[in-house]
Write a protein that holds these residues in place. Structure first.
Motif, PDB file in Angstrom:
ATOM      1  N   PRO A  96      82.151  85.923  71.426  1.00 21.48           N
ATOM      2  CA  PRO A  96      82.816  86.861  70.511  1.00 21.48           C
ATOM      3  C   PRO A  96      83.987  86.227  69.756  1.00 21.48           C
ATOM      4  CG  PRO A  96      82.446  87.892  72.646  1.00 21.48           C
ATOM      5  CD  PRO A  96      82.151  86.439  72.814  1.00 21.48           C
ATOM      6  N   LEU A  97      84.710  85.319  70.405  1.00 19.73           N
ATOM      7  CA  LEU A  97      85.818  84.651  69.717  1.00 19.73           C
ATOM      8  C   LEU A  97      85.320  83.794  68.561  1.00 19.73           C
ATOM      9  CD1 LEU A  97      88.115  83.524  72.699  1.00 19.73           C
ATOM     10  CD2 LEU A  97      88.599  85.275  70.967  1.00 19.73           C
ATOM     11  N   ILE A  98      84.199  83.136  68.769  1.00 16.11           N
ATOM     12  CA  ILE A  98      83.627  82.322  67.699  1.00 16.11           C
ATOM     13  C   ILE A  98      83.163  83.213  66.548  1.00 16.11           C
ATOM     14  CG2 ILE A  98      81.640  80.870  67.110  1.00 16.11           C
ATOM     15  CD1 ILE A  98      82.000  79.485  69.799  1.00 16.11           C
ATOM     16  N   GLU A  99      82.531  84.322  66.867  1.00 13.21           N
ATOM     17  CA  GLU A  99      82.087  85.237  65.814  1.00 13.21           C
ATOM     18  C   GLU A  99      83.270  85.820  65.043  1.00 13.21           C
ATOM     19  OE1 GLU A  99      78.971  88.065  66.685  1.00 13.21           O
ATOM     20  OE2 GLU A  99      78.504  87.027  68.559  1.00 13.21           O
ATOM     21  N   GLN A 100      84.336  86.187  65.737  1.00 16.89           N
ATOM     22  CA  GLN A 100      85.498  86.797  65.084  1.00 16.89           C
ATOM     23  C   GLN A 100      86.244  85.816  64.180  1.00 16.89           C
ATOM     24  OE1 GLN A 100      87.874  88.321  68.315  1.00 16.89           O
ATOM     25  NE2 GLN A 100      86.183  89.568  69.114  1.00 16.89           N
ATOM     26  N   ASN A 101      86.232  84.549  64.539  1.00 18.68           N
ATOM     27  CA  ASN A 101      87.010  83.552  63.792  1.00 18.68           C
ATOM     28  C   ASN A 101      86.160  82.637  62.917  1.00 18.68           C
ATOM     29  OD1 ASN A 101      89.911  83.833  64.977  1.00 18.68           O
ATOM     30  ND2 ASN A 101      88.585  83.820  66.775  1.00 18.68           N
ATOM     31  N   ALA A 102      84.884  82.966  62.775  1.00 15.52           N
ATOM     32  CA  ALA A 102      83.983  82.098  62.019  1.00 15.52           C
ATOM     33  C   ALA A 102      84.325  82.068  60.536  1.00 15.52           C
ATOM     34  CB  ALA A 102      82.541  82.558  62.220  1.00 15.52           C
ATOM     35  N   THR A 103      84.324  80.872  59.973  1.00 15.50           N
ATOM     36  CA  THR A 103      84.521  80.659  58.540  1.00 15.50           C
ATOM     37  C   THR A 103      83.171  80.349  57.909  1.00 15.50           C
ATOM     38  OG1 THR A 103      86.728  79.749  58.936  1.00 15.50           O
ATOM     39  CG2 THR A 103      85.706  79.237  56.818  1.00 15.50           C
ATOM     40  N   ALA A 104      82.942  80.863  56.721  1.00 17.40           N
ATOM     41  CA  ALA A 104      81.692  80.556  56.024  1.00 17.40           C
ATOM     42  C   ALA A 104      81.596  79.056  55.795  1.00 17.40           C
ATOM     43  CB  ALA A 104      81.628  81.299  54.692  1.00 17.40           C
ATOM     44  N   LYS A 208      70.557  82.439  76.777  1.00 18.85           N
ATOM     45  CA  LYS A 208      71.019  83.720  76.234  1.00 18.85           C
ATOM     46  C   LYS A 208      70.735  83.867  74.733  1.00 18.85           C
ATOM     47  CE  LYS A 208      73.454  85.299  79.909  1.00 18.85           C
ATOM     48  NZ  LYS A 208      73.396  84.159  80.818  1.00 18.85           N
ATOM     49  N   VAL A 209      70.816  82.782  73.981  1.00 18.16           N
ATOM     50  CA  VAL A 209      70.714  82.859  72.517  1.00 18.16           C
ATOM     51  C   VAL A 209      69.340  82.437  72.017  1.00 18.16           C
ATOM     52  CG1 VAL A 209      71.719  82.079  70.325  1.00 18.16           C
ATOM     53  CG2 VAL A 209      73.193  82.390  72.340  1.00 18.16           C
ATOM     54  N   GLY A 227      78.059  79.974  64.918  1.00 17.70           N
ATOM     55  CA  GLY A 227      78.225  79.030  66.019  1.00 17.70           C
ATOM     56  C   GLY A 227      79.416  78.122  65.784  1.00 17.70           C
ATOM     57  N   ALA A 228      79.326  76.931  66.320  1.00 17.79           N
ATOM     58  CA  ALA A 228      80.444  75.993  66.210  1.00 17.79           C
ATOM     59  C   ALA A 228      79.908  74.589  66.008  1.00 17.79           C
ATOM     60  CB  ALA A 228      81.311  76.051  67.468  1.00 17.79           C
ATOM     61  N   PHE A 229      80.740  73.750  65.385  1.00 13.18           N
ATOM     62  CA  PHE A 229      80.394  72.341  65.269  1.00 13.18           C
ATOM     63  C   PHE A 229      81.670  71.509  65.343  1.00 13.18           C
ATOM     64  CE2 PHE A 229      81.679  73.011  60.923  1.00 13.18           C
ATOM     65  CZ  PHE A 229      82.066  71.770  60.424  1.00 13.18           C
ATOM     66  N   THR A 230      81.497  70.268  65.758  1.00 13.89           N
ATOM     67  CA  THR A 230      82.606  69.319  65.824  1.00 13.89           C
ATOM     68  C   THR A 230      82.517  68.394  64.623  1.00 13.89           C
ATOM     69  OG1 THR A 230      82.688  69.426  68.234  1.00 13.89           O
ATOM     70  CG2 THR A 230      83.697  67.499  67.196  1.00 13.89           C
ATOM     71  N   PHE A 231      83.619  68.282  63.901  1.00 13.78           N
ATOM     72  CA  PHE A 231      83.618  67.571  62.630  1.00 13.78           C
ATOM     73  C   PHE A 231      83.676  66.058  62.824  1.00 13.78           C
ATOM     74  CE2 PHE A 231      86.129  65.580  59.184  1.00 13.78           C
ATOM     75  CZ  PHE A 231      85.249  65.815  58.130  1.00 13.78           C
ATOM     76  N   LEU A 232      82.732  65.385  62.190  1.00 12.64           N
ATOM     77  CA  LEU A 232      82.754  63.933  62.101  1.00 12.64           C
ATOM     78  C   LEU A 232      82.757  63.484  60.654  1.00 12.64           C
ATOM     79  CD1 LEU A 232      80.224  63.022  64.955  1.00 12.64           C
ATOM     80  CD2 LEU A 232      82.728  62.987  65.045  1.00 12.64           C
ATOM     81  N   THR A 233      81.913  64.124  59.847  1.00 16.15           N
ATOM     82  CA  THR A 233      81.836  63.839  58.414  1.00 16.15           C
ATOM     83  C   THR A 233      81.323  65.091  57.710  1.00 16.15           C
ATOM     84  OG1 THR A 233      80.639  62.559  56.721  1.00 16.15           O
ATOM     85  CG2 THR A 233      79.579  62.793  58.863  1.00 16.15           C
ATOM     86  N   LEU A 239      75.243  72.383  64.193  1.00 17.44           N
ATOM     87  CA  LEU A 239      75.741  73.632  64.763  1.00 17.44           C
ATOM     88  C   LEU A 239      75.145  73.917  66.141  1.00 17.44           C
ATOM     89  CD1 LEU A 239      75.419  75.943  61.624  1.00 17.44           C
ATOM     90  CD2 LEU A 239      77.526  74.988  62.560  1.00 17.44           C
ATOM     91  N   THR A 240      76.007  74.426  67.012  1.00 13.30           N
ATOM     92  CA  THR A 240      75.553  74.990  68.281  1.00 13.30           C
ATOM     93  C   THR A 240      75.702  76.498  68.155  1.00 13.30           C
ATOM     94  OG1 THR A 240      76.371  73.050  69.476  1.00 13.30           O
ATOM     95  CG2 THR A 240      75.883  75.013  70.780  1.00 13.30           C
ATOM     96  N   PRO A 241      74.606  77.243  68.207  1.00 12.30           N
ATOM     97  CA  PRO A 241      74.687  78.675  67.888  1.00 12.30           C
ATOM     98  C   PRO A 241      75.123  79.547  69.061  1.00 12.30           C
ATOM     99  CG  PRO A 241      72.423  78.068  68.310  1.00 12.30           C
ATOM    100  CD  PRO A 241      73.226  76.798  68.422  1.00 12.30           C
ATOM    101  N   VAL A 242      75.855  80.605  68.721  1.00 10.18           N
ATOM    102  CA  VAL A 242      76.093  81.697  69.691  1.00 10.18           C
ATOM    103  C   VAL A 242      75.372  82.951  69.188  1.00 10.18           C
ATOM    104  CG1 VAL A 242      78.305  80.789  70.483  1.00 10.18           C
ATOM    105  CG2 VAL A 242      78.255  82.402  68.571  1.00 10.18           C
ATOM    106  N   LYS A 243      74.892  82.886  67.948  1.00  2.15           N
ATOM    107  CA  LYS A 243      74.103  83.971  67.370  1.00  2.15           C
ATOM    108  C   LYS A 243      73.074  83.371  66.445  1.00  2.15           C
ATOM    109  CE  LYS A 243      74.699  88.448  65.064  1.00  2.15           C
ATOM    110  NZ  LYS A 243      75.700  89.364  64.435  1.00  2.15           N
ATOM    111  N   PHE A 244      71.816  83.717  66.642  1.00  2.00           N
ATOM    112  CA  PHE A 244      70.720  83.129  65.866  1.00  2.00           C
ATOM    113  C   PHE A 244      69.763  84.257  65.477  1.00  2.00           C
ATOM    114  CE2 PHE A 244      66.811  80.915  65.036  1.00  2.00           C
ATOM    115  CZ  PHE A 244      67.177  79.654  64.580  1.00  2.00           C
TER     116      PHE A 244
END
Length: 248
Positions: A96-104, A208-209, A227-233, A239-244
């Protein structure tokens, strides 16, 4: 012819010398042979002092200081951490925290291209000097499937930017662990537990997802991912999804 005087004995010779005016008191032969003990040289004392310092330093380095509230033993503390339990209890809080703070993603990628550090401070989270991790949302069309990664075609992104979504069975990385800023290295006993926490959250994604997702049927489908991703370039986003969600 005057007769020669008889040869004097050593004792008589000493007595004769003692009777001469101004002569120093005679010492017995044993006193002459007495050996006087000498003190250690400056060099020896310096070496001894250096050895003592090295020993004390080694003792200090070998000493492990523990807080009074720390676990009694490392083994006991490690046994208290159950990755599966951590994942089951923590994923419902992280998602839920990832969904609430997700940026396009269409907003974030241009910001990263313009100034990665500023974008990281504004939109992301990180532990220490590690790379920033971001909660994001994106919509696109399923394209190439490469092992556990599904490529998405996303309108509004630079042509050179590739977007991939982890669809399993292998889910890797620590993006979910790091993207909210609520899970800290200091919460764990050591690096092993910290890494296991990230793996445990990834395992929850798989069960779960992505439990009902069939990756080989997604080409050409409309897909929405949070979801979330770690920036390299900015050219590669994984992306690792929490909602698909797949549009029928």
């Amino acid at each position: 012819m005057t007769p020669s005087s008889p040869t004097e004995s050593p004792a008589e010779e000493l007595a004769s010398d003692a009777n001469r005016p101004g002569a120093a008191p005679a010492r017995p032969p044993a006193a002459r042979r007495r050996t006087v003990a000498t003190k250690p040289s400056v060099k020896v004392r310096a070496i001894q002092a250096a050895v003592i310092i090295v020993v004390l330093a080694a003792m200090g380095l070998a000493t492990e200081w523990r807080d009074a509230d720390a676990p009694a033993t490392t083994a006991a503390a490690e046994q208290t951490f159950d990755p599966a339990k951590f994942g089951a209890e923590t994923f419902p809080k992280v998602a839920p925290l990832i969904e609430q703070n997700a940026t396009a993603l269409t907003e974030l990628v241009p910001a990263l291209t313009a100034d990665a550090d500023a974008a990281g401070e504004k939109y992301g989270k990180r532990e220490g000097s590690s790379p920033y991790s971001f909660p994001v949302t994106v919509e696109g069309t399923g394209a190439e499937l490469n092992g556990s990664l599904l490529s998405l075609t996303v309108e509004g992104l630079p042509k050179e930017t590739q977007v991939w979504v982890q669809v399993g069975p292998a889910i890797t990385g620590t993006s979910l662990r790091d993207a909210t800023g609520t899970i800290k290295f200091g919460d764990f006993l050591n690096q092993v537990q910290y890494a296991d926490a990230g793996t445990a959250l990834n395992n929850e994604v798989r069960t779960k997802v992505l439990a009902g997702v069939r990756p080989n049927t997604l080409k050409g489908k409309k897909i929405a991912v949070t979801g979330a991703f770690t920036f390299l370039t900015p050219e590669v986003v994984t992306l690792t999804p929490v909602k698909f969600e797949v549009t029928p």
